[in-house]
Write a protein that holds these residues in place. Structure first.
Motif, PDB file in Angstrom:
ATOM      1  N   LYS A 120      -8.608   1.520  -1.891  1.00  0.00           N
ATOM      2  CA  LYS A 120      -8.357   2.359  -0.711  1.00  0.00           C
ATOM      3  C   LYS A 120      -6.900   2.360  -0.265  1.00  0.00           C
ATOM      4  O   LYS A 120      -6.403   3.364   0.224  1.00  0.00           O
ATOM      5  CB  LYS A 120      -9.234   1.904   0.457  1.00  0.00           C
ATOM      6  CG  LYS A 120     -10.710   1.979   0.177  1.00  0.00           C
ATOM      7  CD  LYS A 120     -11.221   3.368   0.302  1.00  0.00           C
ATOM      8  CE  LYS A 120     -12.745   3.360   0.180  1.00  0.00           C
ATOM      9  NZ  LYS A 120     -13.314   4.660   0.153  1.00  0.00           N
ATOM     10  N   ASP A 121      -6.191   1.232  -0.423  1.00  0.00           N
ATOM     11  CA  ASP A 121      -4.822   1.168   0.100  1.00  0.00           C
ATOM     12  C   ASP A 121      -3.784   1.752  -0.852  1.00  0.00           C
ATOM     13  O   ASP A 121      -2.625   1.881  -0.498  1.00  0.00           O
ATOM     14  CB  ASP A 121      -4.445  -0.254   0.502  1.00  0.00           C
ATOM     15  CG  ASP A 121      -4.479  -1.243  -0.649  1.00  0.00           C
ATOM     16  OD1 ASP A 121      -4.914  -0.866  -1.757  1.00  0.00           O
ATOM     17  OD2 ASP A 121      -4.075  -2.388  -0.444  1.00  0.00           O
ATOM     18  N   SER A 154       0.826  -1.197   0.000  1.00  0.00           N
ATOM     19  CA  SER A 154       0.000   0.000   0.000  1.00  0.00           C
ATOM     20  C   SER A 154       0.859   1.245   0.000  1.00  0.00           C
ATOM     21  O   SER A 154       2.026   1.222   0.348  1.00  0.00           O
ATOM     22  CB  SER A 154      -0.930   0.010   1.213  1.00  0.00           C
ATOM     23  OG  SER A 154      -0.191   0.089   2.408  1.00  0.00           O
TER      24      SER A 154
END
Length: 184
Positions: free
Chosen positions: A43-44, A21
């Motif tokens: 999201k990461d 990430s």
């Protein structure tokens, strides 16, 4: 081997791609990825794995060659009806935004060069078509179903992904890419 992964790293880096990430960028946090149905924000924010594949003219092209542009990375095949359905809208999107910081990169998965190029010619595609004849880059990106699309920012970070077709020239999709290319 037709696909060369950055630094000679093997294909099993898929796990690192999924698990790795990068910090969430506040600029892209304000982008509404849900504007395109089924497009999922990542999201990461992992870094997009680099790869090198031959283009239509036989020259080697790497994903990193497109740094500094928003990249629409699409995996497809000639037998895929959904791919055939969405590629004209991708072409219209490309024509509108190519000079504004968007690059579409279409990676053909596991087909003969002549078949992929005939298909691209039939659809009058002007964006880069790369040939992943062994399917290694598709595997690296988890493109187990086609079409599969990834949206990558100017720094090489994966922002969103989608499995399945979309109308990439809809007003919502055009608005999304307008927002992405206007970010500096």
């Amino acid at each position: 081997m037709s696909a060369f992964l950055s630094g000679g790293r093997p294909v099993f880096l898929l796990a690192a791609f999924i698990l790795g990430s990068a910090p969430l960028d506040a600029r892209s946090a304000s982008i509404d990825f849900k504007a395109v149905p089924k497009l999922q924000e990542v999201k990461d924010r992992p870094s997009a794995p680099d790869f090198t594949l031959p283009g239509a003219d036989g020259r080697k092209v790497s994903l990193k060659d497109f740094r500094g542009k928003v990249v629409f990375l699409n995996f497809w095949a000639t037998w895929c009806e959904s791919c055939r359905e969405e590629m004209p809208s991708m072409e219209r999107l490309y024509r509108e935004f190519k000079g504004k910081g968007l690059e579409i990169v279409a990676v053909n998965i596991k087909e003969k060069r002549q078949d992929a190029l005939a298909f691209a010619k039939e659809l009058k595609l002007s964006y880069p078509v790369l040939l992943d004849t062994e399917g290694e880059v598709g595997l690296l990106y988890g493109a187990f179903g086609l079409p599969a699309t990834y949206v990558i920012d100017r720094q090489g970070v994966v922002l969103a992904r989608m499995w399945g077709p979309a109308d990439w020239y809809s007003p919502a999709a055009r608005g999304l890419f307008k927002s992405l290319v206007e970010q500096k």
